[in-house]
Design a protein around this motif. Structure first.
Motif, mmCIF file in Angstrom:
data_model
loop_
_atom_site.group_PDB
_atom_site.id
_atom_site.type_symbol
_atom_site.label_atom_id
_atom_site.label_comp_id
_atom_site.label_asym_id
_atom_site.label_seq_id
_atom_site.Cartn_x
_atom_site.Cartn_y
_atom_site.Cartn_z
ATOM 1 N N GLU A 22 5.584 -0.689 3.826
ATOM 2 C CA GLU A 22 6.215 -0.418 2.535
ATOM 3 C C GLU A 22 7.607 0.182 2.759
ATOM 4 O O GLU A 22 8.561 -0.152 2.057
ATOM 5 C CB GLU A 22 5.346 0.523 1.722
ATOM 6 N N GLY A 23 7.732 1.026 3.762
ATOM 7 C CA GLY A 23 9.023 1.605 4.102
ATOM 8 C C GLY A 23 10.025 0.582 4.605
ATOM 9 O O GLY A 23 11.231 0.829 4.617
ATOM 10 N N LEU A 24 9.537 -0.585 5.021
ATOM 11 C CA LEU A 24 10.400 -1.677 5.470
ATOM 12 C C LEU A 24 10.667 -2.691 4.366
ATOM 13 O O LEU A 24 11.158 -3.781 4.616
ATOM 14 C CB LEU A 24 9.776 -2.374 6.680
ATOM 15 N N GLY A 25 10.305 -2.342 3.140
ATOM 16 C CA GLY A 25 10.621 -3.213 2.008
ATOM 17 C C GLY A 25 9.481 -4.100 1.542
ATOM 18 O O GLY A 25 9.678 -4.924 0.654
ATOM 19 N N PHE A 26 8.291 -3.953 2.107
ATOM 20 C CA PHE A 26 7.154 -4.738 1.635
ATOM 21 C C PHE A 26 6.594 -4.107 0.370
ATOM 22 O O PHE A 26 6.484 -2.879 0.270
ATOM 23 C CB PHE A 26 6.033 -4.772 2.688
ATOM 24 N N GLY A 27 6.222 -4.948 -0.594
ATOM 25 C CA GLY A 27 5.424 -4.481 -1.709
ATOM 26 C C GLY A 27 4.005 -4.338 -1.205
ATOM 27 O O GLY A 27 3.554 -5.149 -0.391
ATOM 28 N N VAL A 28 3.296 -3.317 -1.640
ATOM 29 C CA VAL A 28 1.937 -3.076 -1.172
ATOM 30 C C VAL A 28 1.007 -2.989 -2.370
ATOM 31 O O VAL A 28 1.212 -2.172 -3.271
ATOM 32 C CB VAL A 28 1.831 -1.775 -0.344
ATOM 33 N N GLU A 29 0.005 -3.837 -2.369
ATOM 34 C CA GLU A 29 -1.067 -3.762 -3.364
ATOM 35 C C GLU A 29 -2.324 -3.316 -2.625
ATOM 36 O O GLU A 29 -2.773 -3.994 -1.706
ATOM 37 C CB GLU A 29 -1.285 -5.125 -4.025
ATOM 38 N N ARG A 30 -2.830 -2.152 -3.006
ATOM 39 C CA ARG A 30 -4.039 -1.613 -2.376
ATOM 40 C C ARG A 30 -5.222 -1.887 -3.298
ATOM 41 O O ARG A 30 -5.199 -1.505 -4.473
ATOM 42 C CB ARG A 30 -3.888 -0.117 -2.136
ATOM 43 N N ILE A 31 -6.237 -2.518 -2.756
ATOM 44 C CA ILE A 31 -7.416 -2.874 -3.549
ATOM 45 C C ILE A 31 -8.643 -2.319 -2.840
ATOM 46 O O ILE A 31 -8.864 -2.601 -1.662
ATOM 47 C CB ILE A 31 -7.554 -4.408 -3.692
#
Length: 116
Positions: A16-25
């Protein structure tokens, strides 16, 4: 670093710190042929890059980890088991086969340029 759901979360945080969107399920009661397990699923995406990391926690305490390349610059894979992974600021190494007698194995390393 020891593989754990906590480390899976830390890896998602680093991406996420590298620009990825993160969806946690979290699916606490996912069914399987072996009963019910808890699925911790992390969908990580940015332009031309989407991968899924999962940790499956079984009632007996066994944890299995999986990786799927949904789309990574045109590469796609089905979900496959991971033996381990290591994230660093500039790369992440996924080991998907390890010989128990030598520790050698097959892995792939993704270079992770900053997303900005």
């Amino acid at each position: 670093m020891e593989m754990s759901i906590k480390y899976l979360n830390e890896t998602a945080d680093a991406l996420e710190g590298l620009g990825f969107g993160v969806e946690r399920i979290l699916e606490p009661d996912a069914p399987s042929g072996k009963g019910v397990f808890a699925r911790h699923r992390f969908v990580l995406s940015r332009p031309d890059e989407k991968l899924v990391m999962e940790g499956l926690v079984y009632p007996d305490g066994t944890v299995r980890y999986y990786l799927e390349f949904v789309d990574f610059h045109g590469i796609h894979s089905f979900s496959f088991p991971l033996d381990s992974w290591k994230h660093r600021p500039e790369r992440i190494e996924f080991k998907y086969y390890e010989r128990l007698d030598t520790g050698e194995g097959l892995s792939l390393t993704l270079k992770l340029p900053r997303g900005d």
